[in-house]
Design an enzyme around this catalytic site. Sequence first.
Site, short mmCIF file in Angstrom:
data_model
loop_
_atom_site.label_atom_id
_atom_site.label_comp_id
_atom_site.label_asym_id
_atom_site.label_seq_id
_atom_site.Cartn_x
_atom_site.Cartn_y
_atom_site.Cartn_z
N ASP A 34 6.06 30.07 -0.68
CA ASP A 34 5.73 28.97 -0.02
C ASP A 34 4.86 28.00 -0.41
O ASP A 34 3.72 28.51 -1.12
CB ASP A 34 5.55 29.33 1.39
CG ASP A 34 6.71 29.72 2.12
OD1 ASP A 34 7.82 29.51 1.75
OD2 ASP A 34 6.78 30.06 3.26
N LYS A 55 8.34 23.71 0.84
CA LYS A 55 8.82 22.28 1.23
C LYS A 55 7.70 21.27 0.53
O LYS A 55 7.90 20.23 0.08
CB LYS A 55 8.71 21.93 2.69
CG LYS A 55 10.04 22.23 3.27
CD LYS A 55 10.04 21.78 4.84
CE LYS A 55 10.34 22.86 5.75
NZ LYS A 55 10.40 22.55 7.15
N MET A 168 2.75 23.81 14.71
CA MET A 168 3.25 22.29 14.70
C MET A 168 3.12 21.35 15.61
O MET A 168 2.95 21.74 16.99
CB MET A 168 4.53 22.34 13.90
CG MET A 168 4.57 22.96 12.63
SD MET A 168 5.94 22.96 11.68
CE MET A 168 7.15 23.46 12.97
#
Lengths: 258, 258
Positions: A34, A55, A168
Amino acid sequence: MGKVYLVGAGPGAPDLLTLRAARILERANVVFHDALIHPDVLAIASRARIVAVGKRCGQISTDQRFINRCLVEAAARYEAVVRLKGGDPMVFGRAQEELDALAANGIDCEVVPGVTAALAAAAELKISLTRRGASRSVVLATPRIGTDQPVGEWANAAAAADTAVLYMGVGEARLLADVLKQAGVPGTHPVAIVQSASLPTARKLYTKLDDLPRRAAEMPPGGPTLLVLGEVLRQALSADQSRRQIPAELPATRASRA
Amino acid sequence: MGKVYLVGAGPGAPDLLTLRAARILERANVVFHDALIHPDVLAIASRARIVAVGKRCGQISTDQRFINRCLVEAAARYEAVVRLKGGDPMVFGRAQEELDALAANGIDCEVVPGVTAALAAAAELKISLTRRGASRSVVLATPRIGTDQPVGEWANAAAAADTAVLYMGVGEARLLADVLKQAGVPGTHPVAIVQSASLPTARKLYTKLDDLPRRAAEMPPGGPTLLVLGEVLRQALSADQSRRQIPAELPATRASRA
């Protein structure tokens, strides 16, 4: 046929990796990782080909089906394939899609748990997420903002637990605070914002839900940011408010003396 | 004046300790540890005096005020004092009482997070606690059974979250299932019982809430046991039920052939 290890890299600091994860990385042939994995952690995998699939990595496609295919193909070529994820693989790590793909292809797989970000945030705050007589439940949730639902299920879950850690959402603090208040969380509820927990660049601040949008805007952009909500923070919030009032009064005192 | 480290020892397996925890243990002068810490973890603290203070240790008083006083006194005599707790210190570890006692005495303190048992249970099951489109929230809770309240707040929190991990409570499975159903969890809700997650003696079984009391009784007494509840377990439960039906049908098929 090789084996695939889904490994938690922990919350950020490279020495919060587990001994087991380090030993598996040492003998890995290939590591798919990641974004936001510390370079010192990747350096442990000295024999391995290192492939960024996060991402925020941008190097190659990050489509989940592409990652699944990478893992299946790598297991056919290599003995030890590592899929390295931030925090713990089983908490907001999209591990299930990869586990299902590996199982569908009959590939042996092992999950190595890691320290999830909520635990690093609590360590950073030096505040226990549970407390005898005050908190018997902690929910870890990802807010879903801007959907049709006026109150998200995540917000109901956050309101029902004694302590909540939101992964988040700090960028949408106003909407997030509104949804939490609709779910029954009072505006005076204590909140901590914790950024880059466990790293030298860590930042934290205490506020209450009503002031969250204003205070979240004060936090400079940086590493991963979590919100902690709960009465367990009340004492730290009160102490912080007391400290913050002193500088505001000092100049007046000095002026009257001058 | 020394420093006190509140260190998470992880879920059981000694190699699920973090690198940071291992380095602190290596240079510790004294270690006050809970019950159920693996001997290989204690062996890392080769220079330290080792003091068992866990509830199940029985050697010395386990009164929380006594432990607090031990830590404060040790910090006056030693440079590196470790308080070693199972899992993560900030999740059901009673860390706050110790942190408050240390702060009240002006003693420097650091919290080293660890892998909490819920994450080891998920790794053991190879089932992610969250799943895209199916689970955005995980609650960790300790059930409180046998109090005045017909429905505990812990049960409401468990019912509100997509996935729930209950630390303890398997010994009171009937009451626990009743309280969860009163809180709105359906009797068909999938449940996993996970014992001694991360250890070679680990056991797991899948069931539904209605059958939890009967299935929990089948689990032999052993290490720490967690319950996982959630739709994320549905597929594993169905697969397990199919497997369990085959042996029951086979003898009849064989008999008819004979």
